[in-house]
Design a protein around this motif. Structure first.
Motif, mmCIF file in Angstrom:
data_model
loop_
_atom_site.group_PDB
_atom_site.id
_atom_site.type_symbol
_atom_site.label_atom_id
_atom_site.label_comp_id
_atom_site.label_asym_id
_atom_site.label_seq_id
_atom_site.Cartn_x
_atom_site.Cartn_y
_atom_site.Cartn_z
ATOM 1 N N ARG A 1 74.360 46.634 58.743
ATOM 2 C CA ARG A 1 74.779 46.647 57.346
ATOM 3 C C ARG A 1 74.725 45.274 56.682
ATOM 4 N N HIS A 2 74.916 44.206 57.450
ATOM 5 C CA HIS A 2 75.050 42.872 56.878
ATOM 6 C C HIS A 2 73.811 42.033 57.172
ATOM 7 N N ALA A 3 73.222 41.445 56.105
ATOM 8 C CA ALA A 3 72.037 40.600 56.270
ATOM 9 C C ALA A 3 71.931 39.634 55.104
ATOM 10 N N VAL A 4 71.227 38.529 55.344
ATOM 11 C CA VAL A 4 70.901 37.522 54.340
ATOM 12 C C VAL A 4 69.393 37.318 54.372
ATOM 13 N N VAL A 5 68.737 37.320 53.214
ATOM 14 C CA VAL A 5 67.292 37.164 53.160
ATOM 15 C C VAL A 5 66.944 36.009 52.225
ATOM 16 N N LEU A 6 65.911 35.239 52.613
ATOM 17 C CA LEU A 6 65.477 34.055 51.870
ATOM 18 C C LEU A 6 64.065 34.255 51.347
ATOM 19 N N SER A 7 63.869 34.007 50.054
ATOM 20 C CA SER A 7 62.522 33.945 49.496
ATOM 21 C C SER A 7 62.119 32.485 49.332
ATOM 22 N N ILE A 8 60.815 32.228 49.444
ATOM 23 C CA ILE A 8 60.321 30.853 49.407
ATOM 24 C C ILE A 8 59.562 30.594 48.120
ATOM 25 N N GLY A 9 59.281 29.322 47.895
ATOM 26 C CA GLY A 9 58.452 28.930 46.773
ATOM 27 C C GLY A 9 59.078 27.806 45.977
ATOM 28 N N PRO A 10 58.315 27.239 45.040
ATOM 29 C CA PRO A 10 58.845 26.152 44.228
ATOM 30 C C PRO A 10 59.839 26.664 43.194
ATOM 31 N N GLY A 11 60.782 25.822 42.833
ATOM 32 C CA GLY A 11 61.728 26.160 41.780
ATOM 33 C C GLY A 11 62.476 27.442 42.046
ATOM 34 N N GLU A 12 62.538 28.310 41.041
ATOM 35 C CA GLU A 12 63.364 29.506 41.128
ATOM 36 C C GLU A 12 62.803 30.587 42.045
ATOM 37 N N SER A 13 61.620 30.389 42.593
ATOM 38 C CA SER A 13 61.113 31.340 43.591
ATOM 39 C C SER A 13 61.925 31.292 44.878
ATOM 40 N N SER A 14 62.568 30.169 45.152
ATOM 41 C CA SER A 14 63.434 30.044 46.327
ATOM 42 C C SER A 14 64.808 30.617 46.002
ATOM 43 N N ARG A 15 65.139 31.730 46.665
ATOM 44 C CA ARG A 15 66.404 32.408 46.409
ATOM 45 C C ARG A 15 66.991 32.943 47.711
ATOM 46 N N ILE A 16 68.278 33.248 47.672
ATOM 47 C CA ILE A 16 68.964 33.881 48.798
ATOM 48 C C ILE A 16 69.709 35.107 48.277
ATOM 49 N N TYR A 17 69.526 36.230 48.972
ATOM 50 C CA TYR A 17 70.228 37.467 48.664
ATOM 51 C C TYR A 17 71.047 37.901 49.880
ATOM 52 N N ARG A 18 72.108 38.642 49.612
ATOM 53 C CA ARG A 18 73.007 39.090 50.676
ATOM 54 C C ARG A 18 73.349 40.566 50.466
ATOM 55 N N THR A 19 73.360 41.345 51.569
ATOM 56 C CA THR A 19 73.778 42.733 51.516
ATOM 57 C C THR A 19 74.879 42.990 52.539
ATOM 58 N N VAL A 20 75.784 43.894 52.203
ATOM 59 C CA VAL A 20 76.863 44.290 53.114
ATOM 60 C C VAL A 20 76.838 45.798 53.351
ATOM 61 N N ASP A 21 75.799 46.485 52.835
ATOM 62 C CA ASP A 21 75.737 47.938 52.953
ATOM 63 C C ASP A 21 74.349 48.413 53.383
ATOM 64 N N GLY A 22 73.718 47.644 54.272
ATOM 65 C CA GLY A 22 72.432 48.053 54.816
ATOM 66 C C GLY A 22 71.285 47.990 53.842
ATOM 67 N N GLY A 23 71.437 47.220 52.761
ATOM 68 C CA GLY A 23 70.385 47.079 51.783
ATOM 69 C C GLY A 23 70.473 48.048 50.629
ATOM 70 N N ALA A 24 71.513 48.866 50.581
ATOM 71 C CA ALA A 24 71.686 49.749 49.428
ATOM 72 C C ALA A 24 71.914 48.943 48.159
ATOM 73 N N SER A 25 72.540 47.796 48.296
ATOM 74 C CA SER A 25 72.724 46.880 47.168
ATOM 75 C C SER A 25 72.645 45.450 47.691
ATOM 76 N N TRP A 26 72.283 44.539 46.800
ATOM 77 C CA TRP A 26 72.148 43.128 47.152
ATOM 78 C C TRP A 26 72.824 42.274 46.086
#
Length: 339
Positions: free
Chosen positions: A89-114
């Protein structure tokens, strides 16, 4: 590293014991997607998460028999090069790239919401990898900004992030950066030790922190370094014993210095005879270690001193939790089997 955005144009029965047998190989687990999957987090023999191009995040809870597409909505233009999962259920994902392309998202419900918990606003920063000590404390690493590597820390499972002071890092070399090829340019072991793998400069190096990512030192490795070469993955079996692997992604079959080992927590590194060719992923499984790359995969049963071929199929990253999983181009995911 920005040049890793070009890699795709350059190179195109579960294991139940900690040591792979001579008849081991990869059993494919079809994902139904065509994305290149460079992010991988193995939770158990049944639960794994993968991430990659076109905003792709997939999760399995049945050993890869089926996969659910669970990526954050509205992110089809992002490349999720790294993911850290703690359970189903719990995960953190990182996107790469310059500027605002680099982001971090977090889910606590298996990816149903982030929840988006970090968005880079500095056009000079380019985030490559994320790694956690436990389910609460973690690090995210960017290429150097103003001559120093940049690292974010979290102590609440990725809900919030704060920047480590730049003066806590040794100066970066000209052209030095991390490679966002496998989500393995940052590694942790135990509760306080972390390492950052680098290349691109005159020397391939590994940075080390022994206080949870606050202060950092650096050591040279004997790996080949160039704009397309260096340390692509670093992994430690414990806070003292580790391996660094890489090569030259522009010459993926070349026999170059691509493996080094450390017995002192990364303070010093010695050359080892590694697999032939560029390898971007590396993972311990008991006393064995698995290496993967676009031209094949290999296993060492003696801590990296000698290697045997596992297969010629292309993978970018590998992770082990009870079993070893690998992921790569065209949605490829495999599980290491015993024949």
């Amino acid at each position: 590293m920005k040049s890793l955005l070009l890699v795709a144009a350059v190179v195109g029965s579960l294991l139940v014991a900690p040591v792979a047998s001579a008849s081991s190989g990869w059993e494919m687990r079809p994902t139904g997607v065509d994305a290149r999957l460079r992010g991988l987090s193995a939770v158990s023999p049944r639960v794994a998460w993968v991430s990659g191009s076109a905003g792709t995040v997939l999760r399995t809870v049945d050993g890869g028999a089926s996969w659910a597409s669970v990526g954050p909505p509205g992110t089809a233009d992002l490349q999720f090069r790294d993911i850290q999962a703690f359970d189903a259920r719990h995960a953190v994902v990182l996107s790469i790239g310059p500027g605002e392309s680099s982001r971090i998202y977090r889910t606590v419900d298996g990816g149903a919401s982030w929840t988006e918990t970090f968005r880079n606003t500095d056009p000079a920063a380019f985030y490559d990898c994320v790694a956690f000590f436990d389910r609460w404390r973690g690090l995210a690493m960017s290429d150097p900004v103003d001559g120093r590597f940049r690292v974010l820390r979290t102590a609440d499972g990725g809900r919030t992030w704060s920047q480590v002071p730049p003066e806590n890092f040794p100066p970066a070399l000209p052209g030095e950066a991390g490679f966002a090829a496998s989500g393995q340019c940052v590694a942790t072991a135990g509760g306080r030790d972390a390492w950052i793998a680098t290349g691109g400069g005159a020397t391939a190096r590994v940075l080390h922190s022994s206080d949870g990512g606050w202060r950092w030192t650096v050591a040279d490795t004997p790996l080949l370094s160039s704009p397309s070469a260096g340390v692509f993955a670093v992994t430690f079996r414990d806070p003292r014993h580790g391996l660094a692997i890489g090569g030259d992604y522009a010459n993926p079959t070349g026999a170059v210095a691509n493996l080094a080992g450390s017995r002192d927590g990364g303070r010093t590194w010695s050359s080892l005879s590694g697999p032939v060719g560029y390898r971007s992923g590396l993972a311990w499984h008991g006393s064995s270690v698995i290496a993967v790359g676009p031209t094949g995969s290999d296993v060492s049963r003696d801590g990296g001193r000698t290697w045997q071929r596992l297969g010629d199929g292309s993978f970018d990253t590998v992770d082990c939790a009870g079993v070893c999983w690998a992921a790569g181009e065209k949605g490829r995911v495999g599980v290491l089997t015993r024949g």
